[in-house]
Design a protein around this motif. Structure first.
Motif, PDB file in Angstrom:
ATOM      1  N   VAL A  15      61.068 111.071  19.181  1.00 25.01           N
ATOM      2  CA  VAL A  15      60.871 112.315  18.419  1.00 25.01           C
ATOM      3  C   VAL A  15      59.380 112.556  18.233  1.00 25.01           C
ATOM      4  N   LYS A  16      58.955 113.796  18.437  1.00 23.74           N
ATOM      5  CA  LYS A  16      57.573 114.201  18.139  1.00 23.74           C
ATOM      6  C   LYS A  16      57.629 115.127  16.929  1.00 23.74           C
ATOM      7  N   VAL A  17      56.912 114.762  15.873  1.00 22.15           N
ATOM      8  CA  VAL A  17      56.856 115.572  14.654  1.00 22.15           C
ATOM      9  C   VAL A  17      55.654 116.505  14.761  1.00 22.15           C
ATOM     10  N   LEU A  18      55.933 117.823  14.655  1.00 22.43           N
ATOM     11  CA  LEU A  18      54.889 118.817  14.900  1.00 22.43           C
ATOM     12  C   LEU A  18      54.698 119.733  13.698  1.00 22.43           C
ATOM     13  N   LEU A  74      61.930 117.423  19.430  1.00 24.23           N
ATOM     14  CA  LEU A  74      60.762 117.885  18.679  1.00 24.23           C
ATOM     15  C   LEU A  74      61.231 118.278  17.281  1.00 24.23           C
ATOM     16  N   ALA A  75      60.474 117.871  16.265  1.00 28.48           N
ATOM     17  CA  ALA A  75      60.764 118.254  14.883  1.00 28.48           C
ATOM     18  C   ALA A  75      59.600 119.113  14.395  1.00 28.48           C
ATOM     19  N   SER A 121      62.103 123.740   1.939  1.00 30.83           N
ATOM     20  CA  SER A 121      63.540 123.434   1.890  1.00 30.83           C
ATOM     21  C   SER A 121      63.864 121.975   2.186  1.00 30.83           C
ATOM     22  N   GLY A 122      62.827 121.176   2.503  1.00 31.87           N
ATOM     23  CA  GLY A 122      63.072 119.765   2.818  1.00 31.87           C
ATOM     24  C   GLY A 122      63.834 119.579   4.111  1.00 31.87           C
ATOM     25  N   THR A 123      63.527 120.417   5.102  1.00 32.92           N
ATOM     26  CA  THR A 123      64.243 120.365   6.376  1.00 32.92           C
ATOM     27  C   THR A 123      63.253 120.265   7.538  1.00 32.92           C
ATOM     28  N   VAL A 124      63.787 120.275   8.752  1.00 43.13           N
ATOM     29  CA  VAL A 124      62.971 120.373   9.965  1.00 43.13           C
ATOM     30  C   VAL A 124      63.671 121.343  10.925  1.00 43.13           C
ATOM     31  N   THR A 125      62.894 121.930  11.811  1.00 37.02           N
ATOM     32  CA  THR A 125      63.474 122.712  12.902  1.00 37.02           C
ATOM     33  C   THR A 125      63.480 121.815  14.131  1.00 37.02           C
ATOM     34  N   VAL A 126      64.670 121.587  14.667  1.00 34.80           N
ATOM     35  CA  VAL A 126      64.837 120.625  15.759  1.00 34.80           C
ATOM     36  C   VAL A 126      64.981 121.347  17.086  1.00 34.80           C
ATOM     37  N   LYS A 158      67.377 124.447  16.410  1.00 31.53           N
ATOM     38  CA  LYS A 158      68.255 124.364  15.234  1.00 31.53           C
ATOM     39  C   LYS A 158      67.381 124.327  13.983  1.00 31.53           C
ATOM     40  N   GLU A 159      67.347 125.454  13.286  1.00 26.96           N
ATOM     41  CA  GLU A 159      66.522 125.553  12.080  1.00 26.96           C
ATOM     42  C   GLU A 159      67.269 124.994  10.876  1.00 26.96           C
TER      43      GLU A 159
END
Length: 206
Positions: A106-109, A157-158, A167-172, A185-186
């Motif tokens: 996973v790459k966090v962006l 990718l996150a 919102s404490g989320t990530v878009t994947v 996936k938002e």
């Protein structure tokens, strides 16, 4: 010895093609052949009986009767040459390793420095869950970060912007379905994302 190998192959429900006259210096062997993505065949493993060296080097064990007993020697090259095995594997998947095998899973962006602290928290959660992750802290635009991650063929990718931070989320985004509608996936909860990754890794799904 040849008949013993035939029985082992049959017992395991496999099929084999016999090749009399091929180079088998120590005794009969089983070669495992694999076909890559473009149809080329490679020998990737060998299991070979050695009826020669135990005699030549007088190798023995002491059996249950306290008597010397000639050992059975088996050469087991499970991957053959590791470098050759890896080169075949890399070519087969064209560098796009499945999630369970990918060096970076996973790459966090983060879109900008404003989301960096939250992105670091997501990155740490992924690491704590045993996920091989990287955090892109560069000052590049999001488009360039995404292109770089795609070039590196990272499976997931996150992406993190203000909305995800709040919102404490990530878009994947998944590498495997980046060309499909709905591939992004938002609003994915971090825990939900981690559970999905763990399940996919466990089942070696792709």
């Amino acid at each position: 010895a040849e008949e013993a190998l035939r029985k082992i192959i049959k017992k395991n429900g496999e099929t084999a093609v016999e090749a009399p006259g091929e180079a088998a210096f120590y005794g009969p062997k089983i070669d495992f052949m694999a076909r890559d993505a473009i149809g080329r065949e490679h020998q990737v493993a060998t299991i070979q009986l050695d009826m020669n060296q135990p005699e030549r080097f007088d190798l023995f064990c002491i059996n249950e009767k306290s008597e010397k007993e000639r050992i059975v020697m088996i050469h087991a090259a499970i991957m053959g040459s590791i470098e050759r095995f890896m080169s075949v594997l890399i070519e087969h998947v064209a560098g796009a390793f499945p999630l369970w095998l990918a060096p970076v899973q996973v790459k966090v962006l983060p879109i900008s420095d404003k989301q960096l602290d939250y992105a670091k928290g997501v990155f740490e959660k992924l690491k704590e869950a045993g996920i091989r992750a990287e955090l892109d802290e560069s000052n590049e635009s999001l488009g360039k970060k995404v292109r770089q991650a795609k070039t590196e063929k990272v499976p997931y990718l996150a992406v993190i912007g203000d909305k995800e931070k709040e919102s404490g989320t990530v878009t994947v985004e998944s590498r495997s379905d980046q060309t499909k509608v709905g591939s992004v996936k938002e609003g994915t909860k971090v825990e939900e994302f981690i559970n999905k990754l763990r399940e996919e890794i466990k089942t070696k799904k792709n």
